[in-house]
Design a protein around this motif. Sequence first.
Motif, PDB file in Angstrom:
ATOM      1  N   ALA A  30       0.839  -1.210   0.000  1.00  0.00           N
ATOM      2  CA  ALA A  30       0.000   0.000   0.000  1.00  0.00           C
ATOM      3  C   ALA A  30       0.873   1.260   0.000  1.00  0.00           C
ATOM      4  N   VAL A  31       1.991   1.206   0.694  1.00  0.00           N
ATOM      5  CA  VAL A  31       2.918   2.346   0.684  1.00  0.00           C
ATOM      6  C   VAL A  31       3.456   2.563  -0.730  1.00  0.00           C
ATOM      7  N   LEU A  32       3.760   1.481  -1.445  1.00  0.00           N
ATOM      8  CA  LEU A  32       4.218   1.606  -2.828  1.00  0.00           C
ATOM      9  C   LEU A  32       3.132   2.216  -3.727  1.00  0.00           C
ATOM     10  N   VAL A  33       1.889   1.825  -3.501  1.00  0.00           N
ATOM     11  CA  VAL A  33       0.774   2.386  -4.280  1.00  0.00           C
ATOM     12  C   VAL A  33       0.672   3.889  -4.016  1.00  0.00           C
ATOM     13  N   LEU A  34       0.800   4.289  -2.769  1.00  0.00           N
ATOM     14  CA  LEU A  34       0.755   5.712  -2.439  1.00  0.00           C
ATOM     15  C   LEU A  34       1.922   6.465  -3.069  1.00  0.00           C
ATOM     16  N   GLN A  35       3.104   5.864  -3.054  1.00  0.00           N
ATOM     17  CA  GLN A  35       4.266   6.488  -3.678  1.00  0.00           C
ATOM     18  C   GLN A  35       4.048   6.654  -5.188  1.00  0.00           C
ATOM     19  N   ALA A  36       3.527   5.610  -5.832  1.00  0.00           N
ATOM     20  CA  ALA A  36       3.271   5.675  -7.273  1.00  0.00           C
ATOM     21  C   ALA A  36       2.204   6.725  -7.582  1.00  0.00           C
ATOM     22  N   GLY A  37       1.189   6.810  -6.746  1.00  0.00           N
ATOM     23  CA  GLY A  37       0.154   7.829  -6.936  1.00  0.00           C
ATOM     24  C   GLY A  37       0.691   9.231  -6.739  1.00  0.00           C
ATOM     25  N   GLY A  38       1.545   9.401  -5.747  1.00  0.00           N
ATOM     26  CA  GLY A  38       2.156  10.709  -5.515  1.00  0.00           C
ATOM     27  C   GLY A  38       3.054  11.124  -6.660  1.00  0.00           C
ATOM     28  N   PHE A  39       3.828  10.170  -7.194  1.00  0.00           N
ATOM     29  CA  PHE A  39       4.685  10.473  -8.334  1.00  0.00           C
ATOM     30  C   PHE A  39       3.843  10.845  -9.553  1.00  0.00           C
ATOM     31  N   THR A  40       2.777  10.077  -9.795  1.00  0.00           N
ATOM     32  CA  THR A  40       1.893  10.348 -10.928  1.00  0.00           C
ATOM     33  C   THR A  40       1.293  11.743 -10.820  1.00  0.00           C
ATOM     34  N   THR A  41       0.856  12.106  -9.637  1.00  0.00           N
ATOM     35  CA  THR A  41       0.275  13.432  -9.423  1.00  0.00           C
ATOM     36  C   THR A  41       1.326  14.526  -9.562  1.00  0.00           C
ATOM     37  N   SER A  42       2.519  14.283  -9.036  1.00  0.00           N
ATOM     38  CA  SER A  42       3.552  15.329  -9.047  1.00  0.00           C
ATOM     39  C   SER A  42       4.013  15.678 -10.453  1.00  0.00           C
ATOM     40  N   ILE A  43       3.947  14.735 -11.386  1.00  0.00           N
ATOM     41  CA  ILE A  43       4.325  15.052 -12.768  1.00  0.00           C
ATOM     42  C   ILE A  43       3.086  15.332 -13.624  1.00  0.00           C
ATOM     43  N   GLN A  44       1.945  15.453 -12.988  1.00  0.00           N
ATOM     44  CA  GLN A  44       0.669  15.772 -13.638  1.00  0.00           C
ATOM     45  C   GLN A  44       0.332  14.782 -14.748  1.00  0.00           C
ATOM     46  N   ALA A  45       0.486  13.490 -14.445  1.00  0.00           N
ATOM     47  CA  ALA A  45       0.219  12.442 -15.424  1.00  0.00           C
ATOM     48  C   ALA A  45      -1.036  11.649 -15.089  1.00  0.00           C
ATOM     49  N   GLY A  46      -1.873  12.179 -14.215  1.00  0.00           N
ATOM     50  CA  GLY A  46      -3.057  11.452 -13.782  1.00  0.00           C
ATOM     51  C   GLY A  46      -4.054  11.154 -14.876  1.00  0.00           C
ATOM     52  N   MET A  47      -4.011  11.892 -15.962  1.00  0.00           N
ATOM     53  CA  MET A  47      -4.933  11.639 -17.065  1.00  0.00           C
ATOM     54  C   MET A  47      -4.179  11.190 -18.322  1.00  0.00           C
ATOM     55  N   ALA A  48      -3.108  10.427 -18.146  1.00  0.00           N
ATOM     56  CA  ALA A  48      -2.363   9.914 -19.294  1.00  0.00           C
ATOM     57  C   ALA A  48      -3.213   8.954 -20.108  1.00  0.00           C
ATOM     58  N   PHE A  49      -4.149   8.289 -19.449  1.00  0.00           N
ATOM     59  CA  PHE A  49      -5.098   7.410 -20.126  1.00  0.00           C
ATOM     60  C   PHE A  49      -6.497   7.880 -19.762  1.00  0.00           C
ATOM     61  N   LEU A  50      -7.330   8.029 -20.758  1.00  0.00           N
ATOM     62  CA  LEU A  50      -8.670   8.572 -20.509  1.00  0.00           C
ATOM     63  C   LEU A  50      -9.729   7.493 -20.329  1.00  0.00           C
ATOM     64  N   ASP A  51      -9.326   6.233 -20.356  1.00  0.00           N
ATOM     65  CA  ASP A  51     -10.296   5.168 -20.122  1.00  0.00           C
ATOM     66  C   ASP A  51      -9.941   4.422 -18.841  1.00  0.00           C
ATOM     67  N   TRP A  52     -10.909   3.677 -18.369  1.00  0.00           N
ATOM     68  CA  TRP A  52     -10.741   2.887 -17.160  1.00  0.00           C
ATOM     69  C   TRP A  52     -11.754   1.762 -17.200  1.00  0.00           C
ATOM     70  N   PRO A  53     -11.462   0.565 -16.805  1.00  0.00           N
ATOM     71  CA  PRO A  53     -10.301   0.100 -16.051  1.00  0.00           C
ATOM     72  C   PRO A  53      -9.078  -0.203 -16.914  1.00  0.00           C
ATOM     73  N   LEU A  54      -9.233  -0.282 -18.221  1.00  0.00           N
ATOM     74  CA  LEU A  54      -8.083  -0.512 -19.088  1.00  0.00           C
ATOM     75  C   LEU A  54      -7.348   0.805 -19.341  1.00  0.00           C
ATOM     76  N   SER A  55      -6.213   0.704 -19.966  1.00  0.00           N
ATOM     77  CA  SER A  55      -5.426   1.883 -20.336  1.00  0.00           C
ATOM     78  C   SER A  55      -5.308   1.886 -21.852  1.00  0.00           C
ATOM     79  N   ASN A  56      -5.947   2.852 -22.495  1.00  0.00           N
ATOM     80  CA  ASN A  56      -6.050   2.897 -23.960  1.00  0.00           C
ATOM     81  C   ASN A  56      -6.608   1.582 -24.505  1.00  0.00           C
ATOM     82  N   GLY A  57      -7.574   1.029 -23.778  1.00  0.00           N
ATOM     83  CA  GLY A  57      -8.237  -0.197 -24.211  1.00  0.00           C
ATOM     84  C   GLY A  57      -7.419  -1.458 -24.064  1.00  0.00           C
ATOM     85  N   SER A  58      -6.329  -1.420 -23.298  1.00  0.00           N
ATOM     86  CA  SER A  58      -5.425  -2.554 -23.208  1.00  0.00           C
ATOM     87  C   SER A  58      -4.901  -2.741 -21.789  1.00  0.00           C
TER      88      SER A  58
END
Length: 137
Positions: free
Chosen positions: A24-52
């Motif tokens: 869970a700490v790793l998930v939080l770290q990955a989420g923090g990194f994603t947010t810090s580089i403003q990459a939270g919307m790199a994929f606009l679909d969910w649960p897949l990423s670009n349909g894959s």
Amino acid sequence: MSDSPVQNPNPFLKWLCLIALGWAVLVLQAGGFTTSIQAGMAFLDWPLSNGSLNPPGWLTEIDKFAEHSHRLAATGLGLFCIAIAWSHHRLEKRPLIRKAAYLLLGLILLQGLLGGLRVLLDKLNIGGDEKFKAITF
């Protein structure tokens, strides 16, 4: 006052929970990194990423790498929580502890749904061909 002695935790359950906590700490770290580089919307679909499950470019583009790695780590945490709930159902005798494991599973599923809704309902999610759009003022 109860005459029953305090029951020691099952070592397997204890280690499973501790490993999941570390994950869970790793998930939080990955989420923090994603947010810090403003990459939270790199994929606009969910649960897949670009349909894959394995979208092209996620290992070579930092924004896609950050977002997809976070999604994969969070999926792993969800699987850990399923294992925790199932293991506690099978091995734990104390009803309150079993219920806590079920609550953990429910909360992590809710968190996953909230993360998915955040993607699907984001104002940048307009369904165009361009998968990463920067905010301009």
